[in-house]
Write an enzyme that holds these catalytic residues in place. Structure first.
Site, PDB file in Angstrom:
ATOM      1  N   ASP A   6       0.759  -1.288  -0.112  1.00 34.65           N
ATOM      2  CA  ASP A   6      -0.036  -0.127  -0.070  1.00 34.65           C
ATOM      3  C   ASP A   6       1.036   1.225  -0.029  1.00 34.65           C
ATOM      4  OD1 ASP A   6      -2.340   1.456   0.040  1.00 34.65           O
ATOM      5  OD2 ASP A   6      -2.082   1.905   2.257  1.00 34.65           O
ATOM      6  N   SER A   7       0.264   2.318  -0.370  1.00 34.99           N
ATOM      7  CA  SER A   7       1.013   3.594  -0.417  1.00 34.99           C
ATOM      8  C   SER A   7       1.508   4.122   1.153  1.00 34.99           C
ATOM      9  CB  SER A   7       0.312   4.614  -1.065  1.00 34.99           C
ATOM     10  OG  SER A   7      -1.122   4.701  -0.507  1.00 34.99           O
ATOM     11  N   TYR A  38      -0.527   8.644  -2.815  1.00 37.44           N
ATOM     12  CA  TYR A  38      -0.500   8.512  -3.962  1.00 37.44           C
ATOM     13  C   TYR A  38      -1.527   8.979  -5.116  1.00 37.44           C
ATOM     14  CZ  TYR A  38       3.054   4.829  -3.871  1.00 37.44           C
ATOM     15  OH  TYR A  38       4.262   4.123  -3.632  1.00 37.44           O
ATOM     16  N   GLY A  39      -2.783   9.146  -4.076  1.00 36.69           N
ATOM     17  CA  GLY A  39      -4.051   9.465  -4.617  1.00 36.69           C
ATOM     18  C   GLY A  39      -4.287  10.873  -5.447  1.00 36.69           C
ATOM     19  N   CYS A  69      -3.800  -1.297  -2.463  1.00 32.11           N
ATOM     20  CA  CYS A  69      -3.794   0.151  -2.725  1.00 32.11           C
ATOM     21  C   CYS A  69      -4.649   0.369  -3.805  1.00 32.11           C
ATOM     22  CB  CYS A  69      -2.531   0.866  -3.009  1.00 32.11           C
ATOM     23  SG  CYS A  69      -2.751   2.745  -3.378  1.00 32.11           S
ATOM     24  N   ASN A  70      -5.986   1.050  -3.799  1.00 30.22           N
ATOM     25  CA  ASN A  70      -6.835   1.100  -4.998  1.00 30.22           C
ATOM     26  C   ASN A  70      -6.309   1.987  -6.043  1.00 30.22           C
ATOM     27  OD1 ASN A  70      -9.955   0.219  -4.184  1.00 30.22           O
ATOM     28  ND2 ASN A  70      -8.657   0.712  -2.418  1.00 30.22           N
ATOM     29  N   THR A  71      -5.468   2.982  -5.656  1.00 32.07           N
ATOM     30  CA  THR A  71      -4.872   3.968  -6.684  1.00 32.07           C
ATOM     31  C   THR A  71      -3.796   3.214  -7.451  1.00 32.07           C
ATOM     32  OG1 THR A  71      -5.144   5.691  -5.036  1.00 32.07           O
ATOM     33  CG2 THR A  71      -3.632   6.129  -6.718  1.00 32.07           C
ATOM     34  N   GLU A 154      -6.164   9.610   8.297  1.00 32.16           N
ATOM     35  CA  GLU A 154      -4.636   9.607   8.646  1.00 32.16           C
ATOM     36  C   GLU A 154      -4.466  10.458   9.992  1.00 32.16           C
ATOM     37  OE1 GLU A 154      -1.509   9.053   6.402  1.00 32.16           O
ATOM     38  OE2 GLU A 154      -2.433   7.283   5.817  1.00 32.16           O
ATOM     39  N   CYS A 186     -10.908   2.594  -1.983  1.00 31.08           N
ATOM     40  CA  CYS A 186      -9.832   3.131  -1.287  1.00 31.08           C
ATOM     41  C   CYS A 186      -9.532   2.620   0.254  1.00 31.08           C
ATOM     42  CB  CYS A 186      -9.879   4.684  -0.974  1.00 31.08           C
ATOM     43  SG  CYS A 186      -8.548   5.570   0.094  1.00 31.08           S
ATOM     44  N   THR A 187      -8.429   2.262   0.475  1.00 28.23           N
ATOM     45  CA  THR A 187      -7.780   1.449   1.762  1.00 28.23           C
ATOM     46  C   THR A 187      -8.414   2.133   3.031  1.00 28.23           C
ATOM     47  OG1 THR A 187      -5.835   2.869   1.536  1.00 28.23           O
ATOM     48  CG2 THR A 187      -5.822   0.416   0.709  1.00 28.23           C
ATOM     49  N   HIS A 188      -8.650   3.470   2.847  1.00 31.09           N
ATOM     50  CA  HIS A 188      -8.624   4.163   4.282  1.00 31.09           C
ATOM     51  C   HIS A 188     -10.395   4.157   4.659  1.00 31.09           C
ATOM     52  CE1 HIS A 188      -4.661   5.446   3.341  1.00 31.09           C
ATOM     53  NE2 HIS A 188      -4.665   6.093   4.543  1.00 31.09           N
TER      54      HIS A 188
HETATM   55  N1  DGL Z   1      -3.933   3.758  -0.760  1.00 30.77           N
HETATM   56  C1  DGL Z   1      -4.615   4.546  -1.252  1.00 30.77           C
HETATM   57  C2  DGL Z   1      -6.044   3.998  -2.159  1.00 30.77           C
HETATM   58  O1  DGL Z   1      -6.401   2.853  -1.639  1.00 30.77           O
HETATM   59  C3  DGL Z   1      -5.186   5.568  -0.498  1.00 30.77           C
HETATM   60  C4  DGL Z   1      -3.831   6.525   0.132  1.00 30.77           C
HETATM   61  C5  DGL Z   1      -3.314   7.520  -0.912  1.00 30.77           C
HETATM   62  O2  DGL Z   1      -3.804   8.289  -1.791  1.00 30.77           O
HETATM   63  O3  DGL Z   1      -2.087   7.025  -1.088  1.00 30.77           O
HETATM   64  O4  DGL Z   1      -6.254   4.517  -3.004  1.00 30.77           O
END
Ligand code: DGL
Length: 270
Positions: A6-7, A38-39, A69-71, A154, A186-188
């Site tokens: 993940d990011s 990363y988003g 990470c979805n991104t 976060e 998104c992971t969060h």
């Molecule tokens: N992990 C990213 C996602 O799932 C979210 C956090 C980021 O933007 O890096 O898209």
């Protein structure tokens, strides 16, 4: 070993799902917190960073990597699968979270109206829209970028009234559009799932992304014994970060509810 990338910290939501569903395997988690989020980054940057992470996890012995990470799944996965793996790691695999979530949403949707929330990069990629339409061209897909949610999570602002009012601003238009299923892309966002579900009301099912991804991984392992048989199963869990290891450990132990031991600091580059 299964690598989970993940990011930053958010992918621990996905890892937690794996630990519950598939506890016997060994896992190595990498969070690129030093370069997160990363988003809001460009396609090239997200691809380069993700590829470096993949190289790191393979160098540590991963046979299979999940981009939690979805991104990264939206912007880098396909190119890694099509260009990087065949030349560099033909016998290893990298999977993402977009297809599992799209499949689950298409399966459970009652009226074919699916909402997706995610980072700006994920939503702009239109990957969820494409994958959902491959499964069923008649689906109506409504996507919404929610760039403020990652920083709020976060910061630990999950229960603050300010976060609830920002959430409402983001998701009420999806409710007005009468979606029946919502993908948390998104992971969060699983941290905010209860509030999101409350706002969306009982006519919308908010998918449990970590449980879905874990279930799909379990199915994948059954269908791919050539990969599964190479995964070590000593219940080892290792954690690495590109940023402060103590901060990672505090967050990780708090979230996973268990000690995670030493966190390795890594420097990702070419
Ligand atoms: N992990 C990213 C996602 O799932 C979210 C956090 C980021 O933007 O890096 O898209």
């Amino acid at each position: 070993m299964i690598g989970v990338f993940d990011s930053g910290y958010g992918g621990l939501t996905v890892l937690k799902g794996f630990l519950e569903k598939l506890p016997d395997y060994d896992y190595l988690y990498l969070g690129d917190s030093a370069r997160a989020p990363y988003g809001n980054k460009s396609l090239k940057v997200i691809y380069d960073y993700t590829r470096q992470a993949v190289d790191f996890l393979f160098s540590r012995g991963a046979v299979l990597i999940i981009l939690a990470c979805n991104t990264a799944s939206a912007k880098a996965l396909r190119r890694i699968q099509q260009e990087w793996l065949p030349d560099h790691y033909p016998d290893r695999r990298v999977l993402g979270v977009v297809i599992p979530l799209a499949e689950a949403a298409a399966d459970v949707s009652r009226w074919g109206r699916i909402g997706v929330i995610g980072t700006r990069a994920t939503v702009e990629s239109r990957v969820f829209d494409q994958e959902l339409h491959k499964l069923n061209p008649k689906l109506k897909v409504i996507e919404k970028a929610c760039p403020l949610l990652v920083p709020l999570v976060e910061e630990g602002w999950v229960r603050k009234p300010e976060t609830r009012s920002i959430l409402k601003k983001y998701v009420l238009p999806l409710k007005s559009a009468a979606i029946d299923t919502l993908i948390l892309g998104c992971t969060h966002y699983p941290f905010l799932k209860n509030d999101i579900a409350r706002i969306m009301g009982k006519n919308c099912r908010v998918l449990d992304a970590p449980a879905i991804v874990a279930g799909k991984l379990a199915d994948y392992l059954v269908r791919h014994p050539e990969i599964e048989s190479r995964l070590s199963r000593k219940q080892a869990r290792s954690f690495s970060t590109t940023d402060d290891p103590e901060r990672f450990r505090t967050f990780g132990e708090d979230f996973l509810g268990r000690r995670i031991g030493e966190v390795l600091t890594v420097d990702l580059k070419e």
